[in-house]
Scaffold this motif. Structure first.
Motif, PDB file in Angstrom:
ATOM      1  N   GLU A  78       0.832  -1.208   0.000  1.00 21.48           N
ATOM      2  CA  GLU A  78       0.000   0.000   0.000  1.00 21.48           C
ATOM      3  C   GLU A  78       0.866   1.257   0.000  1.00 21.48           C
ATOM      4  O   GLU A  78       0.608   2.207  -0.751  1.00 21.48           O
ATOM      5  N   ALA A  79       1.926   1.270   0.819  1.00 25.41           N
ATOM      6  CA  ALA A  79       2.817   2.430   0.877  1.00 25.41           C
ATOM      7  C   ALA A  79       3.558   2.611  -0.445  1.00 25.41           C
ATOM      8  O   ALA A  79       3.733   3.731  -0.925  1.00 25.41           O
ATOM      9  N   GLU A  80       3.980   1.514  -1.054  1.00 27.01           N
ATOM     10  CA  GLU A  80       4.728   1.601  -2.311  1.00 27.01           C
ATOM     11  C   GLU A  80       3.840   2.078  -3.453  1.00 27.01           C
ATOM     12  O   GLU A  80       4.263   2.886  -4.288  1.00 27.01           O
ATOM     13  N   LEU A  81       2.615   1.593  -3.510  1.00 23.21           N
ATOM     14  CA  LEU A  81       1.690   2.031  -4.551  1.00 23.21           C
ATOM     15  C   LEU A  81       1.428   3.525  -4.455  1.00 23.21           C
ATOM     16  O   LEU A  81       1.379   4.231  -5.475  1.00 23.21           O
ATOM     17  N   GLU A  82       1.266   4.025  -3.250  1.00 23.69           N
ATOM     18  CA  GLU A  82       1.024   5.451  -3.067  1.00 23.69           C
ATOM     19  C   GLU A  82       2.230   6.269  -3.524  1.00 23.69           C
ATOM     20  O   GLU A  82       2.093   7.308  -4.178  1.00 23.69           O
TER      21      GLU A  82
ATOM     22  N   ARG B  21       2.304   6.304  -7.407  1.00 21.22           N
ATOM     23  CA  ARG B  21       1.300   7.213  -7.978  1.00 21.22           C
ATOM     24  C   ARG B  21       1.738   8.675  -7.857  1.00 21.22           C
ATOM     25  O   ARG B  21       1.626   9.449  -8.827  1.00 21.22           O
ATOM     26  N   GLU B  22       2.215   9.039  -6.697  1.00 23.04           N
ATOM     27  CA  GLU B  22       2.629  10.429  -6.484  1.00 23.04           C
ATOM     28  C   GLU B  22       3.790  10.802  -7.400  1.00 23.04           C
ATOM     29  O   GLU B  22       3.810  11.889  -7.989  1.00 23.04           O
TER      30      GLU B  22
ATOM     31  N   ASP C 230      -7.789   0.979 -10.689  1.00 26.52           N
ATOM     32  CA  ASP C 230      -7.772   0.377  -9.356  1.00 26.52           C
ATOM     33  C   ASP C 230      -6.833  -0.827  -9.364  1.00 26.52           C
ATOM     34  O   ASP C 230      -6.833  -1.622 -10.310  1.00 26.52           O
TER      35      ASP C 230
END
Length: 409
Positions: free
Chosen positions: A289-293, A296-297, A315
């Motif tokens: 979850e942290a890596e995906l965020e 994206r940023e 998604d």
């Protein structure tokens, strides 16, 4: 017909540019010297400039002499009243300019903590007065410096090469400093020629040992994963073949492999293997979850900086990989000013304490979904990822201790 060809050319160029942008996004995520899980997204330099064969950027510093260097200086002075040792040096900016002029490094900064590679110097004059020099000084003084006073002294340099605060190598060089001082040379710049001599000796020594700046040497010194030796990657995956690879200098960045489909030279997939930058890396869900965020940023920032239209992220879809590890798939669509539409497909998997990230960028109209799904599945079946390195274990313990101290305050 010409318009069609020109449009195709523009499309290919924009596609390659987009590919490079996303590569930067996925490849250059790292941290500073004493990083924390929260301070993560700093691009770290350090790769050798392959086009000019230059070594990475370096920053120069002065440092306190080592106890060994101090002992040598004291021992020299105790030899006689004619032996003098004094710690001195040309201005740091002159030394920086002289090293830069040698052309060995991609860039030379002065006392810049943001540059990973650092050259630190301690410099001392070892001056043994000879009878001729004593006579020259007396005669020059008697004539009020009309006659020149000649001086010759040995300048010794203790040099140390660091990667941030990690010592990589140390070496000594020496130069002969000759000066003729008189009434007519007052104000003459003797420091620039001295800085030039020191720079020539230092760069010659480093040029003889380019391995000091390699990612592999750095990994072994730090106790980090040496991906070039330890990571097992398939050379061919379906229709794709390895066309190149590079191990990044910063341990947080790991290694990149570039796969090409020979039948379609524009069709490429990049694979990145790098450590999970989390304390509790065993908790795959939190790490992903942290890596995906972060991905994206970073994608959004890079595309905005290059004036691409706002990206649209799908998604994430989670499934089980070949070893029952979580595998996440998603894609991002974006367009350029010429209305060329692109799609980057991303696969993110967890293997031990590392991420395996696969990225394929192409035109949005290309039917590549099944191709990349097959590629990622086969690659994950054939890859062998090394375990947690001593370096990452120590970094994570440091993070945990830091968070514990903050929680106790």
């Amino acid at each position: 017909m010409l318009r069609v060809l020109e449009h195709r050319k523009i499309t290919v160029l924009r596609q390659l540019k987009a590919l490079c942008l996303i590569s930067l996004c996925f490849g250059l995520l790292a941290c500073a010297t004493t990083p924390s899980p929260q301070a993560r997204d700093t691009a770290v330099t350090g790769a050798t400039n392959l086009e000019t064969n230059q070594l990475p950027a370096v920053s120069v510093f002065f440092q306190r002499p080592s106890s060994e260097f101090l002992a040598k200086c004291q021992a020299f002075e105790q030899r006689s009243l004619l032996h003098h040792c004094r710690f001195t040096a040309p201005p740091l900016e002159k030394l920086r300019t002289a090293i830069e002029a040698q052309g060995l490094f991609a860039e030379v900064r002065r006392a810049d903590d943001d540059i990973p590679y650092r050259l630190s110097f301690s410099i001392a004059d070892f001056n043994e007065k000879t009878a001729a020099e004593v006579g020259s000084a007396a005669l020059s003084g008697a004539t009020l410096l009309v006659l020149p006073m000649r001086q010759t002294k040995e300048v010794r340099v203790e040099a140390k090469l660091y990667w941030f605060n990690q010592l990589l190598s140390n070496f000594d060089v020496s130069v002969e400093d000759e000066r003729s001082v008189s009434l007519f040379t007052l104000g003459k710049d003797f420091e620039t020629p001295l800085a030039r001599q020191i720079a020539e000796k230092v760069t010659h020594t480093l040029q003889s040992h380019p391995e000091l700046f390699s990612a592999q040497f750095l990994s072994r010194t730090l106790g980090a994963t040496d991906y070039d030796r330890e990571l097992k990657m398939p050379q061919a995956v379906g229709a794709f073949q390895v066309a190149g690879s590079r191990q990044f200098h910063h341990p947080f960045l790991g290694m990149q492999f570039h796969y090409l489909r020979p039948a379609q030279f524009e069709d490429a997939a990049d694979v990145f293997v790098y450590p999970i930058r989390q304390i509790a890396w065993q908790n795959s869900a939190i790490a992903i979850e942290a890596e995906l965020e972060a991905i994206r940023e970073e994608i959004s920032r890079l595309l905005e900086a290059e004036e691409f239209l706002a990206p649209q992220f799908s998604d994430p879809q989670v499934e089980a990989g070949p070893e029952a590890e979580p595998v996440v798939r998603f894609h991002v669509d974006y367009a350029d000013a010429l209305d060329n539409h692109f799609r980057s497909r991303v696969v993110l998997a967890v293997r031990g304490d590392k991420f395996v990230k696969i990225r394929h960028t192409g035109l949005a109209s290309d039917p590549a979904a099944e191709l990349i799904a097959d590629f990622s599945q086969r690659l994950l079946e054939g890859i062998e990822v090394p375990g947690e390195s001593p370096f990452m274990a120590e970094v994570r313990r440091g993070w945990a201790a830091e968070l514990s101290r903050e929680g106790g305050q």
